[in-house]
Design an enzyme around this catalytic site. Sequence first.
Site, PDB file in Angstrom:
ATOM      1  NE  ARG A   1       6.333  -4.429   5.246  1.00  0.00           N
ATOM      2  CZ  ARG A   1       5.239  -3.804   5.677  1.00  0.00           C
ATOM      3  NH1 ARG A   1       4.448  -4.391   6.547  1.00  0.00           N
ATOM      4  NH2 ARG A   1       4.927  -2.617   5.221  1.00  0.00           N
TER       5      ARG A   1
ATOM      6  CE  LYS B   1      -2.565  -1.555   3.566  1.00  0.00           C
ATOM      7  NZ  LYS B   1      -2.479  -3.021   3.663  1.00  0.00           N
ATOM      8  CB  THR B   2       3.770   2.308   2.092  1.00  0.00           C
ATOM      9  OG1 THR B   2       2.997   2.029   3.259  1.00  0.00           O
ATOM     10  CG2 THR B   2       4.559   3.574   2.306  1.00  0.00           C
TER      11      THR B   2
ATOM     12  CB  THR C   1      -4.878  -3.798   8.277  1.00  0.00           C
ATOM     13  OG1 THR C   1      -4.988  -3.066   9.506  1.00  0.00           O
ATOM     14  CG2 THR C   1      -3.476  -3.667   7.737  1.00  0.00           C
TER      15      THR C   1
ATOM     16  CG  ASP D   1      -0.115   3.048   6.915  1.00  0.00           C
ATOM     17  OD1 ASP D   1      -1.048   2.361   6.448  1.00  0.00           O
ATOM     18  OD2 ASP D   1       0.989   2.573   7.238  1.00  0.00           O
TER      19      ASP D   1
END
Length: 347
Positions: free
Chosen positions: A221, A67-68, A161, A112
């Site tokens: 990640r 997302k980032t 989330t 976020d």
Amino acid sequence: MATDRLLTNQPLPQDEQINWALRPTEIGEYIGQRDLIERVRIAIAAAKGRGDPLEHMLLHGPPGLGKTTLAHVLANEMGGKIVATSGPALTRGTDLVSALTRLGHGDILFIDEVHRLPIAVEEFIYPAMEDFRIDVTLDSGMAARTVQVRCKPFTLLGATTRAGLLSSPLRSRFGLVHHLQYYDLEDLVRILSRSAGLLGLRQTDPESLDAIARRSRGTPRIANRLLRRVRDYAAVKADGRVTMQTVLAALKLEGVDDAGLDELDRRYMRTIATTYRGGPVGLEAVAATLSEDAGTLEDVVEPFLLQVGFVARTRRGRALTQAGCDHLGVDYTGADKPGESGGLFQA
Ligand code: ADE
């Protein structure tokens, strides 16, 4: 601690520096999430054609799926900058005003954990999203007055989330809402292959990347973090090349098994298997046996075990499934099925 695990999908401090080097900056480099990327490409082309900023966008889904990364890609593609903050960091309306007034035309405000935006701040954000103005109240009581501060037309990119925790007025103000999916094996291998190139790893055989991808829980990640562990192992214990042998040895040393489970996952499952005979058992009881916090288990251990179907959540608590028992090498009691009481469990 459970939250310091190698396999956590939360960012770890040691990830940050290296992750920036591995992250794509252009949309053409972004691997996977094809539906989202297609929607975003159209939105970018349309907005650019009109000379408008991108519509406000809400991305939701599990952590670690990009997302980032996507926020930075979008800012780059729109030729603007990004101002990044998070829901809990915006404690007062004035925090938001300061973020908004730093934005130029078409820039991106990335928030976020947008579900953790305080109500008081949320109210400021509505007129900002709709009319690019902020109503600030000065003084109080009889002397109170409202002044309007204008901001440049910007794009709010919210990430969460927990989309279910967003208020519906906030949710309805996003023009584009998209759920990020876990990555399939093929996309993870492509991401790892790209990362291996950027890290200068030569002659990396495809099977070894496949082996890392299979242990990455569908999460780039984690895949990139495992690749770095393997790289270090290969450099110190072998000739620097990433081979199947180095992958297996490095990840064994890290306690990561062939399904991508670590020691905490296995302890959690073994506790249900042995102490609670396969379940069903309440989360609090499992947490007490493991001396772990129930909330941590729920947030960092269970999502993946539920996703791969090793554990089921029944009305009466957590239970191991057939696949979960097979993975541990214990007999299955059928405890995850509704109406089953769970027989004697033989570990
Ligand atoms: N690195 C991490 N996530 C990525 C993605 N989706 N595409 C390319 N590289 C990545």
